[in-house]
Enzyme design. Structure first.
Site, PDB file in Angstrom:
ATOM      1  N   THR A 299      49.116  11.952  10.536  1.00 48.71           N
ATOM      2  CA  THR A 299      49.746  12.283  11.777  1.00 48.71           C
ATOM      3  C   THR A 299      48.832  13.289  12.991  1.00 48.71           C
ATOM      4  O   THR A 299      48.439  14.264  12.475  1.00 48.71           O
ATOM      5  CB  THR A 299      50.831  12.308  11.950  1.00 48.71           C
ATOM      6  OG1 THR A 299      51.745  11.395  11.465  1.00 48.71           O
ATOM      7  CG2 THR A 299      51.483  12.661  13.500  1.00 48.71           C
TER       8      THR A 299
ATOM      9  N   ARG B  40      55.672  -1.760   9.813  1.00 47.48           N
ATOM     10  CA  ARG B  40      56.833  -0.837   9.699  1.00 47.48           C
ATOM     11  C   ARG B  40      56.825   0.385  10.632  1.00 47.48           C
ATOM     12  O   ARG B  40      55.773   0.292  11.369  1.00 47.48           O
ATOM     13  CB  ARG B  40      56.307   0.159   8.761  1.00 47.48           C
ATOM     14  CG  ARG B  40      57.461   1.283   8.127  1.00 47.48           C
ATOM     15  CD  ARG B  40      56.139   2.722   8.408  1.00 47.48           C
ATOM     16  NE  ARG B  40      57.317   4.040   8.013  1.00 47.48           N
ATOM     17  CZ  ARG B  40      56.230   4.801   8.186  1.00 47.48           C
ATOM     18  NH1 ARG B  40      55.355   5.136   8.822  1.00 47.48           N
ATOM     19  NH2 ARG B  40      56.620   6.454   7.725  1.00 47.48           N
ATOM     20  N   ILE B  41      57.602   1.115  11.057  1.00 43.65           N
ATOM     21  CA  ILE B  41      57.978   2.374  12.615  1.00 43.65           C
ATOM     22  C   ILE B  41      58.157   3.290  11.381  1.00 43.65           C
ATOM     23  O   ILE B  41      59.099   3.178  10.683  1.00 43.65           O
ATOM     24  CB  ILE B  41      58.884   1.667  13.383  1.00 43.65           C
ATOM     25  CG1 ILE B  41      57.923   0.486  14.666  1.00 43.65           C
ATOM     26  CG2 ILE B  41      58.508   2.800  14.300  1.00 43.65           C
ATOM     27  CD1 ILE B  41      58.925  -0.760  14.888  1.00 43.65           C
ATOM     28  N   GLY B  42      57.698   4.337  11.970  1.00 37.35           N
ATOM     29  CA  GLY B  42      57.239   5.934  11.779  1.00 37.35           C
ATOM     30  C   GLY B  42      58.406   6.659  12.854  1.00 37.35           C
ATOM     31  O   GLY B  42      59.269   6.538  13.950  1.00 37.35           O
ATOM     32  N   ASP B  43      58.351   7.705  12.499  1.00 35.43           N
ATOM     33  CA  ASP B  43      58.612   8.591  13.738  1.00 35.43           C
ATOM     34  C   ASP B  43      58.045   9.074  14.781  1.00 35.43           C
ATOM     35  O   ASP B  43      58.423   9.855  15.451  1.00 35.43           O
ATOM     36  CB  ASP B  43      59.060  10.512  12.301  1.00 35.43           C
ATOM     37  CG  ASP B  43      57.656  10.732  12.039  1.00 35.43           C
ATOM     38  OD1 ASP B  43      57.264   9.771  11.185  1.00 35.43           O
ATOM     39  OD2 ASP B  43      57.169  11.553  12.978  1.00 35.43           O
TER      40      ASP B  43
ATOM     41  N   THR C 198      55.386  15.870  12.058  1.00 38.31           N
ATOM     42  CA  THR C 198      54.514  16.097  11.122  1.00 38.31           C
ATOM     43  C   THR C 198      54.644  16.069   9.380  1.00 38.31           C
ATOM     44  O   THR C 198      55.681  16.119   9.100  1.00 38.31           O
ATOM     45  CB  THR C 198      52.911  15.960  10.593  1.00 38.31           C
ATOM     46  OG1 THR C 198      52.102  15.596   9.489  1.00 38.31           O
ATOM     47  CG2 THR C 198      53.194  17.885  10.968  1.00 38.31           C
TER      48      THR C 198
ATOM     49  N   HIS D 165      56.826  13.094   6.054  1.00 42.44           N
ATOM     50  CA  HIS D 165      56.936  11.735   5.328  1.00 42.44           C
ATOM     51  C   HIS D 165      57.860  11.499   6.697  1.00 42.44           C
ATOM     52  O   HIS D 165      58.898  11.409   7.074  1.00 42.44           O
ATOM     53  CB  HIS D 165      57.702  11.904   4.201  1.00 42.44           C
ATOM     54  CG  HIS D 165      58.859  10.610   4.101  1.00 42.44           C
ATOM     55  ND1 HIS D 165      59.589  10.278   3.165  1.00 42.44           N
ATOM     56  CD2 HIS D 165      57.681   9.605   3.245  1.00 42.44           C
ATOM     57  CE1 HIS D 165      59.929   9.320   3.221  1.00 42.44           C
ATOM     58  NE2 HIS D 165      58.783   9.297   2.865  1.00 42.44           N
ATOM     59  N   GLY D 166      57.270  10.303   7.325  1.00 51.51           N
ATOM     60  CA  GLY D 166      58.222   9.881   9.204  1.00 51.51           C
ATOM     61  C   GLY D 166      59.757   9.378   8.695  1.00 51.51           C
ATOM     62  O   GLY D 166      60.451   9.499   9.052  1.00 51.51           O
TER      63      GLY D 166
END
Ligand code: GLY
Length: 302
Positions: free
Chosen positions: A163, A191-194, A214, A216-217
């Site tokens: 990120t 998969r969708i992260g933060d 930034t 671990h999402g």
């Protein structure tokens, strides 16, 4: 009037020694680009977009070209941007055909009644907005392929790249924030992260300040990291204390690492990370400050 600031990060992760110089060069260049936009009369949002675009173009960062790959070997990009004056936001996810998701996210903010568009709809929107599509192969680098091979061998995201982001306050105290990523190496398809989520990857409110996260999402979004930092500032913490408290709090509670950059609406700067390294850089008062290792703070004339 306050002293304007452009602060960027290039991701909290275990940046290998061989990448340190290129990574520092990249964040310094991005911060300068953003600051020059502000100096030439651009808005905080303009500066965020310009700085993040330069990091998306730089293959040493996990965003745009050079993004980490999913289990199908694809670069699938995500981004969000928020304007602090009115809290307007734009977010995109599951982007495979455009190299600058931050610009697509800005178009969502400016041209739609929505805040978040993903997948096929985001692709159609990008085409309608006149963005040039690029072949998926142009986003995929050899280093990203190697990272995926390592993941498939070890089964862990271990040292996965992560990120980029930027936070800005202009001389009138208007703030903006933006974040862009390829997510985690070896992520599930879909998969969708933060990073594309307001309150998790990104937050900007003129009443308080701006944050880009930034790391671990899954942990960042469970902790609502960006908005947690804003809440700490609302109850009186400065930008640095809020960043340190929330990053340490997230790591203690969820046992995963991360980082964040923060600027207050008065121009105070904060950054913190619980990973081995996080490249960061800010320009303020014609000086450029930067670092990548814990407790490192270098400074050059602008
Ligand atoms: N922080 C980026 C991600 O986990 O997707």
């Amino acid at each position: 009037m306050i002293e304007p600031v452009v602060l960027v990060h290039g991701g909290a992760w275990g940046v290998p020694d061989a990448w340190v110089d290129k990574t520092i060069e990249g964040v310094k260049s991005a911060a300068r680009i953003g600051y020059d936009v502000l100096k030439s009369g651009g808005s905080a949002l303009d500066a965020v977009e310009a700085a993040v675009r330069s990091l998306e173009d730089d293959e040493y960062f996990n965003a745009g070209r050079g993004a980490s790959l999913n289990l199908a070997g694809e670069a699938v990009l995500e981004s969000s941007i928020q304007r602090g004056s009115d809290l307007e936001a734009g977010c995109v996810t599951l982007i495979k055909d455009f190299p600058h998701p931050i610009s697509l996210a800005r178009k969502v903010l400016e041209e739609t009644p929505h805040a978040f568009i993903g997948g096929e709809g985001a692709k159609q929107f990008g085409i309608e907005q006149g963005f040039d599509m690029v072949p998926q192969s142009s986003l995929v680098t050899n280093a990203a392929k190697e990272e995926l091979r390592e993941f498939l061998k070890s089964g862990s995201i271990g040292n996965s790249a992560d990120t980029v982001g930027c936070v800005v306050v202009d001389c009138n105290g208007h703030v903006a924030a933006g974040t862009s990523t390829g997510g985690t190496a070896g992520k599930y398809v879909g998969r969708i992260g933060d990073a594309p989520q307001i309150g998790n990857g990104t937050y900007a409110d003129d009443f308080v300040g701006a944050v880009s996260s930034t790391g671990h999402g899954e942990s960042i979004l469970k902790f609502s990291l960006a908005h947690s930092i804003i809440k700490q500032m609302e109850v009186g913490d400065n930008a640095q204390d809020a960043a340190t408290k929330c990053i340490n709090g997230m790591t203690d509670r969820l046992k995963n690492t991360g980082g964040a950059i923060v600027v207050s609406n008065k121009g105070d700067v904060g950054f913190s990370f619980t990973t081995n390294r996080m490249s960061w850089c800010y320009v303020k008062a014609e000086e450029i400050h930067y670092g990548i290792d814990p407790n490192q703070h270098l400074k050059d004339a602008y």
